[in-house]
Enzyme design. Structure first.
Site, short mmCIF file in Angstrom:
data_model
loop_
_atom_site.label_atom_id
_atom_site.label_comp_id
_atom_site.label_asym_id
_atom_site.label_seq_id
_atom_site.Cartn_x
_atom_site.Cartn_y
_atom_site.Cartn_z
N GLU A 269 0.89 -1.18 0.00
CA GLU A 269 0.00 0.00 0.00
C GLU A 269 0.91 1.21 0.00
O GLU A 269 1.46 1.59 1.04
CB GLU A 269 -0.89 -0.02 1.25
CG GLU A 269 -1.87 -1.18 1.32
CD GLU A 269 -3.09 -0.99 0.41
OE1 GLU A 269 -3.32 0.14 -0.06
OE2 GLU A 269 -3.80 -1.98 0.16
N CYS B 162 -2.23 9.47 2.38
CA CYS B 162 -1.74 8.86 1.13
C CYS B 162 -2.68 9.13 -0.04
O CYS B 162 -2.25 9.19 -1.17
CB CYS B 162 -1.56 7.36 1.32
SG CYS B 162 -3.05 6.56 1.91
P1 NAD Z 1 8.09 4.80 5.08
O1 NAD Z 1 8.13 3.97 3.85
O2 NAD Z 1 9.22 5.68 5.38
O3 NAD Z 1 7.92 3.86 6.38
C1 NAD Z 1 6.92 2.88 6.47
C2 NAD Z 1 7.42 1.76 7.36
O4 NAD Z 1 8.56 1.17 6.77
C3 NAD Z 1 7.82 2.21 8.77
O5 NAD Z 1 7.37 1.25 9.71
C4 NAD Z 1 9.34 2.22 8.72
O6 NAD Z 1 9.94 1.91 9.93
C5 NAD Z 1 9.63 1.14 7.69
N1 NAD Z 1 10.88 1.41 6.96
C6 NAD Z 1 11.44 2.60 6.71
N2 NAD Z 1 12.58 2.46 6.02
C7 NAD Z 1 12.75 1.13 5.85
C8 NAD Z 1 13.74 0.33 5.23
N3 NAD Z 1 14.81 0.88 4.65
N4 NAD Z 1 13.60 -1.00 5.24
C9 NAD Z 1 12.52 -1.56 5.80
N5 NAD Z 1 11.54 -0.86 6.41
C10 NAD Z 1 11.66 0.46 6.44
O7 NAD Z 1 6.70 5.58 4.99
P2 NAD Z 1 6.12 6.64 6.03
O8 NAD Z 1 6.95 7.88 5.92
O9 NAD Z 1 5.91 6.04 7.35
O10 NAD Z 1 4.67 6.91 5.39
C11 NAD Z 1 4.47 7.81 4.37
C12 NAD Z 1 4.33 7.11 3.03
O11 NAD Z 1 3.39 6.05 3.13
C13 NAD Z 1 3.77 8.03 1.96
O12 NAD Z 1 4.45 7.77 0.75
C14 NAD Z 1 2.31 7.60 1.84
O13 NAD Z 1 1.72 7.88 0.60
C15 NAD Z 1 2.40 6.15 2.10
N6 NAD Z 1 1.14 5.65 2.62
C16 NAD Z 1 0.38 4.82 1.87
C17 NAD Z 1 -0.84 4.38 2.35
C18 NAD Z 1 -1.73 3.46 1.58
O14 NAD Z 1 -2.69 2.98 2.17
N7 NAD Z 1 -1.46 3.20 0.31
C19 NAD Z 1 -1.26 4.78 3.61
C20 NAD Z 1 -0.46 5.63 4.35
C21 NAD Z 1 0.74 6.04 3.86
#
Ligand code: NAD
Length: 459
Positions: free
Chosen positions: A210, A244
């Site tokens: 997602e 998002c």
């Molecule tokens: P992110 O990708 O930075 O982090 C998401 C999760 O991944 C966190 O738990 C984080 O600890 C983990 N993570 C971060 N870096 C990682 C790595 N290198 N390896 C493995 N895991 C890692 O995203 P965010 O900043 O928390 O959220 C914002 C993003 O999420 C935006 O792009 C938004 O559009 C998207 N989003 C999508 C939805 C959806 O339903 N499609 C919903 C909410 C947010």
């Protein structure tokens, strides 16, 4: 404390014990989870307020309420969802009774983001448990109060052989992703989505991703501008734009742009006052890093409303940008904040030139009373899901699968689709023994015409 491999090994053993296959057990877990969440309602509001000043009202409509609805639906529907589904038999299976059994994948990993930190951690957990899996959940490290609360709720409700929450950042997520899971459900950014997909590929683990992207919003000249501005002032600035499926930018018919901007300014002031920093209804940006990222987008663009930034307070004022260049930073990254660029169009070609510049978005919005134009847009452009004449609301209907396409993600959930996401469709043909037609057995000589007749009859 157990290490990650030890936790997973225990969950694997527990899954093999078959206990999670018991529907009554699953329902009892979901009921206990609901009870615990209800009991901690105020604590949930407080945690989100501490994390980024999210107002209780918004936490209720966009997190707490949605989680409770999904729990209610799963508790009410689980018996029906898990019942093997009978399908018609075919020429090759006749005589048979054919079924699709819903089988839990096994050990599921859920990785959640910070922007709706309660909803996006708990909703996948609910459906994974409903489908009979065990779960390791990693909530976001950026919302520490909410994540601690989630851990404490999960510890209270579930034996850690069934579900557990492991807090931590990139290092923890990386260690989790090295393990062999039966399903991975990830919500977050596109770059991390790719890391997750690569890790999953090592074990051929199925994934739901997602993700995000730049979701457009088109406004034509057939609309009531006041109503449109009112709805956009809600959907764009909810959660301070850290959504998002927020409208990332607007493409409006050029002759109504100026009028729209004027009305939108008035609507924003009605929502948040002349000094939105004082408003209790505008959440903060999650951290300074993101404030600086968004503030940088405001350089070299024409700010026609708002634009104030307070880095220490993680505050960004609701902001309108007029006609940014498509090469500007703001038009090349997901904004994820309370900043709204407004582009214009004169004809359909102009819209195409903008939309096809970007990857397939997660959401798409069109405000129009011209049903032909609306249908054209829906059919022409590829995107996860959308709304006609409002923002965000498709997320709130559990009968609508929610998910992206292309760079905005793969797979979907919500309601029954969520249960299906965490279930493997196991096809079973139960062969009848009362007859055993000889046509399939060699020697085939003299049987070909009969075979063709049977084929025609059954197909
Ligand atoms: P992110 O990708 O930075 O982090 C998401 C999760 O991944 C966190 O738990 C984080 O600890 C983990 N993570 C971060 N870096 C990682 C790595 N290198 N390896 C493995 N895991 C890692 O995203 P965010 O900043 O928390 O959220 C914002 C993003 O999420 C935006 O792009 C938004 O559009 C998207 N989003 C999508 C939805 C959806 O339903 N499609 C919903 C909410 C947010």
């Amino acid at each position: 404390m157990d290490t990650i491999p030890e936790i997973l090994a225990k969950q694997r053993d527990f899954f093999k014990s078959q206990k999670t296959k018991d529907i009554f057990y699953r329902v009892s877990l979901l009921k206990a989870l609901k009870q615990e969440i209800m009991a901690r309602e105020q604590a949930i509001y407080d945690a989100l307020k501490k994390d980024f000043k999210k107002p209780e009202f918004e936490t209720f409509i966009s997190e707490f309420g949605l989680v409770i609805s999904e729990l209610n639906l799963a508790i009410k529907s689980l018996k029906k969802w898990t019942k093997p589904e009978r399908v018609k038999s075919s020429m090759l299976t006749f005589p048979s009774r054919d079924y699709i059994y819903k089988e839990p994948y096994g050990n599921v990993l859920v990785i959640a983001p910070w922007n709706y930190p309660f909803l996006l951690a708990i909703e996948p957990l609910v459906m994974a448990i409903a489908a009979g899996n065990t779960v390791v959940l990693k909530p976001s490290e950026l919302t520490k109060h909410t994540s601690q609360l989630i851990t404490s709720i999960i510890q209270k409700v579930f034996p850690n052989t069934v579900a557990t929450s492991i807090e931590g950042g990139v290092e923890t997520a990386t260690e989790l992703l090295i393990q062999k899971w039966d399903y991975i459900f990830f919500t977050g950014s596109v770059p991390v989505g790719k890391i997750v997909a690569r890790a999953a590929a090592n074990h051929l683990t199925p994934v739901t991703l997602e993700l995000g992207g730049k979701s457009p919003c088109i406004i034509d000249e057939t609309v009531n501008l006041k109503l449109v501005a009112r709805r956009i002032s809600w959907g764009k600035f909810l959660n301070a734009g850290q959504t998002c499926i927020s409208a990332d930018y607007i493409i409006i018919k050029s002759n109504i742009k100026d009028a729209f901007i004027d009305i939108l300014k008035t609507e924003i002031i009605k929502r948040y006052g002349v000094n939105p920093k004082e408003s209790p209804d505008l959440p903060r940006i999650i951290n300074k890093k993101n404030v600086l990222r968004i503030a940088d987008m405001l350089k070299d663009v024409h700010v026609v409303f708002g634009g104030h930034v307070d880095i220490e307070d993680c505050y960004i004022e609701p902001t309108i940008i007029d006609s940014p260049n498509l090469n500007s930073r703001i038009m090349n990254e997901e904004i994820f904040g309370p900043v709204l660029p407004i582009l214009t169009y004169n004809n359909n070609q102009d819209i195409e030139n903008i939309i096809w510049n970007y990857e397939k978005p997660l959401a798409f919005y069109v405000f129009s009373n011209n049903s032909i134009f609306v249908e054209q847009i829906i059919k022409k452009y590829s995107f996860g899901g959308g709304v006609v004449n409002d923002l965000l609301i498709h997320f709130g209907n559990s009968r609508l699968p929610f998910g992206g396409i292309g760079a905005s993600g793969m797979g979907a959930y919500h309601g029954k689709t969520g249960f299906d996401t965490f279930s493997h469709n196991k096809s079973i043909s139960k062969r009848g023994n009362w007859i055993d037609p000889g046509v399939r057995y060699a020697p085939y000589k003299g049987k070909f015409n009969l075979l063709k007749k049977m084929f025609k009859y059954f197909s």
